[in-house]
Design a protein around this motif. Structure first.
Motif, short mmCIF file in Angstrom:
data_model
loop_
_atom_site.label_atom_id
_atom_site.label_comp_id
_atom_site.label_asym_id
_atom_site.label_seq_id
_atom_site.Cartn_x
_atom_site.Cartn_y
_atom_site.Cartn_z
N GLN A 20 -27.80 -13.94 6.30
CA GLN A 20 -27.62 -15.30 6.80
C GLN A 20 -28.44 -16.29 5.96
OE1 GLN A 20 -28.12 -12.60 8.66
NE2 GLN A 20 -26.43 -12.55 10.10
N CYS A 21 -29.66 -15.88 5.59
CA CYS A 21 -30.48 -16.74 4.72
C CYS A 21 -29.86 -16.86 3.32
CB CYS A 21 -31.90 -16.19 4.63
SG CYS A 21 -32.85 -16.41 6.15
N ALA A 22 -29.32 -15.76 2.82
CA ALA A 22 -28.65 -15.80 1.51
C ALA A 22 -27.46 -16.75 1.56
CB ALA A 22 -28.21 -14.41 1.10
N ALA A 23 -26.69 -16.71 2.65
CA ALA A 23 -25.54 -17.61 2.79
C ALA A 23 -25.99 -19.07 2.78
CB ALA A 23 -24.76 -17.28 4.07
N LEU A 24 -27.05 -19.37 3.50
CA LEU A 24 -27.60 -20.72 3.51
C LEU A 24 -28.04 -21.11 2.10
CD1 LEU A 24 -28.62 -23.26 4.97
CD2 LEU A 24 -30.74 -22.00 5.45
N GLY A 25 -28.70 -20.19 1.41
CA GLY A 25 -29.23 -20.47 0.09
C GLY A 25 -28.15 -20.76 -0.96
N VAL A 26 -26.96 -20.20 -0.79
CA VAL A 26 -25.89 -20.45 -1.77
C VAL A 26 -24.88 -21.47 -1.26
CG1 VAL A 26 -26.15 -18.22 -2.92
CG2 VAL A 26 -24.50 -18.45 -1.06
N GLY A 27 -25.19 -22.13 -0.14
CA GLY A 27 -24.36 -23.24 0.30
C GLY A 27 -23.22 -22.92 1.23
N VAL A 28 -23.27 -21.80 1.93
CA VAL A 28 -22.24 -21.49 2.91
C VAL A 28 -22.61 -22.22 4.19
CG1 VAL A 28 -21.03 -19.63 4.14
CG2 VAL A 28 -21.78 -19.27 1.80
N VAL A 29 -22.33 -23.54 4.18
CA VAL A 29 -22.76 -24.42 5.27
C VAL A 29 -21.63 -25.29 5.81
CG1 VAL A 29 -25.17 -24.47 4.53
CG2 VAL A 29 -23.56 -26.15 3.60
N LYS A 30 -20.39 -24.97 5.41
CA LYS A 30 -19.26 -25.72 5.95
C LYS A 30 -18.01 -24.84 5.88
CE LYS A 30 -18.37 -28.23 1.65
NZ LYS A 30 -18.26 -29.55 1.06
N PRO A 31 -17.00 -25.19 6.67
CA PRO A 31 -15.78 -24.38 6.72
C PRO A 31 -15.19 -24.16 5.31
CG PRO A 31 -15.74 -26.00 8.47
CD PRO A 31 -16.93 -26.33 7.60
N GLY A 32 -14.66 -22.94 5.13
CA GLY A 32 -14.05 -22.60 3.85
C GLY A 32 -14.99 -21.95 2.86
N ARG A 33 -16.27 -21.94 3.16
CA ARG A 33 -17.25 -21.34 2.25
C ARG A 33 -17.49 -19.88 2.62
NH1 ARG A 33 -20.98 -25.47 -0.25
NH2 ARG A 33 -19.46 -27.02 -0.88
N ILE A 34 -17.47 -19.03 1.59
CA ILE A 34 -17.72 -17.60 1.74
C ILE A 34 -18.65 -17.17 0.62
CG2 ILE A 34 -16.68 -15.28 1.65
CD1 ILE A 34 -14.03 -16.54 2.56
N LYS A 35 -19.58 -16.28 0.92
CA LYS A 35 -20.42 -15.72 -0.13
C LYS A 35 -20.26 -14.21 -0.14
CE LYS A 35 -24.21 -13.53 1.68
NZ LYS A 35 -24.50 -12.14 1.34
N CYS A 36 -20.40 -13.66 -1.33
CA CYS A 36 -20.39 -12.21 -1.49
C CYS A 36 -21.52 -11.87 -2.45
CB CYS A 36 -19.06 -11.72 -2.02
SG CYS A 36 -19.03 -9.92 -2.29
N THR A 37 -22.48 -11.10 -1.99
CA THR A 37 -23.55 -10.63 -2.87
C THR A 37 -23.43 -9.12 -2.99
OG1 THR A 37 -25.03 -10.60 -0.94
CG2 THR A 37 -25.17 -12.51 -2.38
N ALA A 64 -25.62 -17.94 12.44
CA ALA A 64 -25.99 -18.28 11.07
C ALA A 64 -27.43 -18.76 11.05
CB ALA A 64 -25.05 -19.37 10.55
N ALA A 65 -27.93 -19.11 9.88
CA ALA A 65 -29.31 -19.57 9.75
C ALA A 65 -29.49 -20.99 10.27
CB ALA A 65 -29.75 -19.49 8.29
N LEU A 66 -28.43 -21.78 10.29
CA LEU A 66 -28.51 -23.15 10.83
C LEU A 66 -28.21 -23.14 12.32
CD1 LEU A 66 -26.61 -25.09 8.01
CD2 LEU A 66 -29.09 -25.00 8.42
N PRO A 67 -28.85 -24.01 13.09
CA PRO A 67 -28.60 -24.04 14.53
C PRO A 67 -27.14 -24.33 14.85
CG PRO A 67 -30.50 -25.40 13.94
CD PRO A 67 -29.85 -24.99 12.66
N ASN A 68 -26.63 -23.69 15.89
CA ASN A 68 -25.29 -23.92 16.41
C ASN A 68 -24.18 -23.66 15.39
OD1 ASN A 68 -26.32 -24.74 18.99
ND2 ASN A 68 -26.90 -26.67 18.00
N THR A 69 -24.41 -22.73 14.48
CA THR A 69 -23.38 -22.31 13.54
C THR A 69 -23.34 -20.79 13.51
OG1 THR A 69 -24.85 -22.35 11.61
CG2 THR A 69 -23.64 -24.37 12.10
N TRP A 70 -22.24 -20.25 13.03
CA TRP A 70 -22.03 -18.80 13.05
C TRP A 70 -21.45 -18.35 11.71
CZ3 TRP A 70 -21.53 -22.23 16.85
CH2 TRP A 70 -22.20 -21.97 18.04
#
Length: 183
Positions: A20-37, A64-70
């Protein structure tokens, strides 16, 4: 509190998991964003505005790492580990070549040589298919008893085809999970 043994002045702060922290760090913070590490395995997370649970239980849903997000989550357990297995058990020539190149001052890694050789094989690896479930299948199959498969091996295949099949097998597993995230 007497229940926990901690002082009532002890601050309790919620955190987030590593992915979840990795997703936040690479900008997965809005719909349509996906990360794969990818490391030993591959871990994919897709942003969600609200909790969305896959009715077929192929992928997970968590905070998710941000409040009220998944996020939706998918894990593929042995992606990098599968390539490492091939390096250690099939790629001796690439390891020796990298060692020789390093002794002549070139910084080369056996994986770079393997990837270059994989590029010499055509898409589809001449009909060779690799399924990277070497210690069980994660998302979307979730089968602890699944094992890796190298299917279609023939006398005409070369090492480059094996390497490409491994890379394509990982890519296919990632694609399956992306399609579930997007459905």
């Amino acid at each position: 509190s007497t229940d926990t043994g901690f002082s009532i002045k002890t601050k309790v702060i919620a955190g987030a998991g590593d992915q979840q922290c990795a997703a936040l760090g690479v900008g997965v913070v809005k719909p349509g964003r996906i990360k794969c590490t990818t490391g030993t395995g591959s871990f994919m997370l897709a942003y969600l505005d609200h909790p969305t649970f896959d009715k077929q239980k192929r992928v997970l849903c968590s905070c998710a790492a941000l409040p009220n997000t998944w996020v939706q989550e998918a894990s593929i357990f042995t992606t990098g580990a599968a390539l490492r297995w091939f390096r250690d058990n099939v790629g001796m020539a690439e390891c020796i070549q990298a060692f020789i190149d390093r002794s002549h001052g070139q910084e080369i890694d056996p994986y770079d040589i393997m990837t270059e050789r994989a590029a010499a094989s055509p898409p589809g690896s001449k009909g060779l298919l690799f399924i990277p479930h070497m210690i069980g299948a994660g998302a979307p199959h979730w089968n602890a008893f699944a094992r890796g498969v190298l299917f279609g091996l023939a006398l005409g295949h070369k090492t480059q085809d094996l390497y490409r099949a491994v890379l394509e097998g990982v890519a296919f597993e990632i694609k399956k999970n992306v399609q579930i995230f997007q459905s």
